[in-house]
Design an enzyme around this catalytic site. Structure first.
Site, PDB file in Angstrom:
ATOM      1  N   ARG A  37      11.136  16.764  55.886  1.00 44.11           N
ATOM      2  CA  ARG A  37      10.136  16.129  55.060  1.00 44.11           C
ATOM      3  C   ARG A  37       9.903  14.852  55.757  1.00 44.11           C
ATOM      4  NH1 ARG A  37      13.574  17.375  50.190  1.00 44.11           N
ATOM      5  NH2 ARG A  37      14.837  19.031  50.826  1.00 44.11           N
ATOM      6  N   ASP A  40      10.639  12.113  50.107  1.00 41.88           N
ATOM      7  CA  ASP A  40      11.546  13.181  50.473  1.00 41.88           C
ATOM      8  C   ASP A  40      11.266  14.465  49.976  1.00 41.88           C
ATOM      9  OD1 ASP A  40      12.212  11.345  48.187  1.00 41.88           O
ATOM     10  OD2 ASP A  40      13.810  13.050  47.754  1.00 41.88           O
ATOM     11  N   ASN A  41      10.044  14.557  49.193  1.00 45.76           N
ATOM     12  CA  ASN A  41       9.495  15.852  48.447  1.00 45.76           C
ATOM     13  C   ASN A  41       8.204  16.073  49.212  1.00 45.76           C
ATOM     14  OD1 ASN A  41      11.859  16.438  46.914  1.00 45.76           O
ATOM     15  ND2 ASN A  41      10.953  15.096  45.178  1.00 45.76           N
ATOM     16  N   ARG A  74      16.525  29.131  48.799  1.00 50.79           N
ATOM     17  CA  ARG A  74      15.187  28.970  48.940  1.00 50.79           C
ATOM     18  C   ARG A  74      14.900  29.270  50.320  1.00 50.79           C
ATOM     19  NH1 ARG A  74      14.134  22.580  47.256  1.00 50.79           N
ATOM     20  NH2 ARG A  74      15.470  22.148  49.068  1.00 50.79           N
TER      21      ARG A  74
HETATM   22  N1  LIG Z   1      23.815  17.324  41.644  1.00 50.00           N
HETATM   23  C1  LIG Z   1      23.733  16.699  42.623  1.00 50.00           C
HETATM   24  N2  LIG Z   1      24.857  16.630  43.366  1.00 50.00           N
HETATM   25  C2  LIG Z   1      24.461  16.025  44.638  1.00 50.00           C
HETATM   26  N3  LIG Z   1      23.326  15.549  45.134  1.00 50.00           N
HETATM   27  C3  LIG Z   1      22.279  15.721  44.317  1.00 50.00           C
HETATM   28  C4  LIG Z   1      22.424  16.210  43.086  1.00 50.00           C
HETATM   29  N4  LIG Z   1      21.029  16.502  42.355  1.00 50.00           N
HETATM   30  C5  LIG Z   1      20.219  15.622  43.363  1.00 50.00           C
HETATM   31  N5  LIG Z   1      20.897  15.274  44.319  1.00 50.00           N
HETATM   32  C6  LIG Z   1      20.291  14.667  45.606  1.00 50.00           C
HETATM   33  O1  LIG Z   1      19.534  13.529  44.990  1.00 50.00           O
HETATM   34  C7  LIG Z   1      18.343  13.319  45.583  1.00 50.00           C
HETATM   35  C8  LIG Z   1      17.131  13.531  45.182  1.00 50.00           C
HETATM   36  O2  LIG Z   1      17.278  14.644  44.208  1.00 50.00           O
HETATM   37  P1  LIG Z   1      15.986  15.679  43.875  1.00 50.00           P
HETATM   38  O3  LIG Z   1      16.234  16.275  42.558  1.00 50.00           O
HETATM   39  O4  LIG Z   1      14.675  15.230  44.249  1.00 50.00           O
HETATM   40  O5  LIG Z   1      16.199  16.844  45.070  1.00 50.00           O
HETATM   41  P2  LIG Z   1      16.612  18.072  44.761  1.00 50.00           P
HETATM   42  O6  LIG Z   1      16.080  18.934  43.793  1.00 50.00           O
HETATM   43  O7  LIG Z   1      18.077  18.267  44.701  1.00 50.00           O
HETATM   44  O8  LIG Z   1      16.395  18.820  46.485  1.00 50.00           O
HETATM   45  P3  LIG Z   1      15.063  19.064  47.095  1.00 50.00           P
HETATM   46  O9  LIG Z   1      14.195  17.883  47.218  1.00 50.00           O
HETATM   47  O10 LIG Z   1      15.697  19.605  48.276  1.00 50.00           O
HETATM   48  O11 LIG Z   1      14.694  20.396  46.220  1.00 50.00           O
HETATM   49  C9  LIG Z   1      18.487  14.413  46.964  1.00 50.00           C
HETATM   50  O12 LIG Z   1      19.010  13.897  48.178  1.00 50.00           O
HETATM   51  C10 LIG Z   1      19.465  15.475  46.431  1.00 50.00           C
HETATM   52  O13 LIG Z   1      20.001  16.074  47.339  1.00 50.00           O
END
Ligand SMILES: Nc1ncnc2c1ncn2[C@@H]1O[C@H](COP(=O)(O)OP(=O)(O)OP(=O)(O)O)[C@@H](O)[C@H]1O
Length: 491
Positions: A178, A247-248, A171
């Site tokens: 954030r 956080d997004n 990315r």
């Molecule tokens: N498979 C995973 N392993 C570890 N941490 C995760 C995983 N999936 C999500 N997280 C963490 O959970 C939180 C919320 O997840 P979310 O899906 O909103 O974020 P993301 O898609 O991983 O990241 P970003 O917001 O950077 O696009 C974030 O802190 C993310 O890093």
């Protein structure tokens, strides 16, 4: 030499953890975005797919990289979580692109980090393809967004109730800071850290406010302005982010995190897609209010920096948050006027727009096609057929509305042809419809066939140019049996 640099290293160490990507079994390039690579610089463009896959799956750490994961907190669905952070994202470093813009290059799904909590640090192929397609489509539509530089298969399975192919998305963003990054330090009473973060962000993203009378307040105003304009643009194309947690919510004003996002088809302002958004908090029509709520959370973190007198600080911050609504309304109205082909402004325009949305609602018309076929109709009444064909429930309401639209147009001097051209340049024909994305994901995941992904990516790269060689199904909403009712959080 990929020219990686690290402005983050000017921040105190508690902002991040140094961490290396974990090796994967068999990196294979799915898609290297060569156009974006060329923008990053000639050495990025010169990488062949094998070299790029090794680096962008995390198996080779390029010279000059000092990979880190960042700490952040966040309000998730309204509840505060003081410790989140990049649980599966690793920033390789920054690149100053050929236009002189400093950009983060981050691997998403590159393995565990100190912020992984219970997670595996990995990403499944489906969400990686979804983020690739949607973020690039947003970019093609001119909407500020993180970009996708590459999607790489890891050769390792990930377990999400069942084994799925693993992948890493690269990315590219103006910054990954954030609202939640500010909240992380505010929650710890770390005013010194907040000041360092605000200075860093101003220097990198808002240099024009450096040295102004109250840079922290100016920062809040600048971020709120960009967020208000961004959400207005989302609404113009029917985008539903799905998980607008703090956080997004990006300080740079880019769209970030394409987990459960989707595009509305039949117009209904209460539409929700995310399977975890049970209360409809992040429904289409709620997005401006939520973005403003997120700005209030940012404002709270900045209070100690805005004024030593807390009452004055609160007063100024409140005004900045309240001003969000005005900026949003102005941007929304200006964009909607463009969508209707209006060049001038009249007080009744808002009512005309609302009436059009209501015509779509009662007719359950596809939002994207309604605007696109209206653009065709701008050439003259003889081009109204395709538009009216979308209005199957109450065609009379559509005809009445067309008459009021034409009356409004008659008070402007512009040829029908020129107006149609302008409207076609703002009302897309190709959007990343959920069922088309699902089809691309299914075929890649189950049959290792990436051709639907490739085709869709190509179609989405020219959202405003209708191409007679592209099958018509790329323009149509899902048939009832194809409809994807919910999207799942991108893991
Ligand atoms: N498979 C995973 N392993 C570890 N941490 C995760 C995983 N999936 C999500 N997280 C963490 O959970 C939180 C919320 O997840 P979310 O899906 O909103 O974020 P993301 O898609 O991983 O990241 P970003 O917001 O950077 O696009 C974030 O802190 C993310 O890093």
């Amino acid at each position: 030499m990929l020219g990686l640099s690290h402005s983050y290293s000017t921040l105190p160490e508690r902002f991040f953890a140094q961490v290396l990507p974990s090796r994967v079994a068999d990196p294979r390039m799915i898609k290297y975005n060569r156009q974006l690579a060329a923008e990053l610089g000639p050495d990025w463009a010169a990488l062949d797919d094998t070299q790029a896959a090794a680096i962008l799956a995390g198996n080779e750490v390029p010279e000059g990289a000092k990979p880190i994961s960042m700490a952040y907190a966040g309000h998730q669905f309204g509840s505060f979580v003081p410790q989140l952070g990049d649980g599966r994202a690793i920033l390789l470093g920054e690149v100053v692109d050929t236009k002189g813009v400093r950009l983060d290059v981050q691997l998403k799904g590159a393995g565990r980090t100190p912020y992984s909590r219970g997670g595996d640090g990995r990403a499944a192929l489906g969400p990686v393809l979804r983020e690739y397609l949607v973020s690039e489509a947003m970019h093609a539509m001119g909407i500020p967004t993180t970009r996708a530089l590459a999607a790489v298969m890891t050769g390792d399975p990930v377990y999400r109730e069942m084994p799925l192919p693993g992948a890493v998305l690269t990315r590219v963003a103006r910054s990954h800071v954030r609202v939640g990054t500010f909240q992380f330090f505010a929650a710890r009473g770390d005013t010194e850290g907040l000041k360092a973060l605000a200075d860093y962000v101003i220097d990198r993203l808002y240099p024009e406010i450096k040295g102004t009378k109250n840079p922290s307040l100016a920062l809040l105003v600048a971020v709120a302005t960009r967020q208000a304009q961004l959400v207005a643009q989302w609404l113009h194309i029917g985008f539903i982010h799905g998980v607008m947690n703090t956080d997004n919510s990006s300080i740079s004003g880019e769209t970030i995190d394409f987990g459960p996002c989707a595009f509305m088809e039949a117009y209904n302002p209460t539409t929700v897609f995310s399977s975890i958004d049970r209360g409809g908090r992040y429904a289409y029509q709620n997005q401006p209010g939520i973005a403003q709520w997120n700005m209030a959370r940012l404002a709270e973190t900045l209070l100690p920096l805005i004024d030593a007198d807390i009452d004055k600080s609160v007063e100024s911050a409140n005004q900045a948050v309240i001003a969000f609504a005005e900026t949003f309304n102005t941007s929304w109205l200006a964009g909607m006027r463009r969508k209707l082909g209006l060049r001038t402004t009249e007080d009744e325009d808002k009512a005309l727009i609302d009436a059009f949305l209501n015509v779509q609602l009662v007719n359950r018309a596809d939002f994207t096609l309604a605007f696109r076929r209206l653009s065709d109709a701008a050439e003259g009444p003889e081009f109204e057929g395709a538009f009216l064909a979308l209005m199957n429930e109450d065609r009379a309401s559509a005809k009445n509305w067309l008459a009021s639209w034409r009356a409004r147009l008659s008070r402007e001097t512009m040829s029908g042809e020129a107006r149609a051209r302008a409207m076609h340049a703002t009302n897309p024909i190709y959007i990343p419809r959920n069922h088309l994305i699902e089809e691309a994901i299914q075929s890649a995941t189950q049959g290792a066939d990436f051709s639907p992904f490739e085709t869709l990516d190509t179609v989405l790269s020219h959202p405003f140019r209708e191409d007679p060689d592209v099958p018509v199904r790329y323009t149509l909403p899902a048939e009832p049996n194809e409809r994807v009712l919910q999207t799942f959080c991108g893991t």
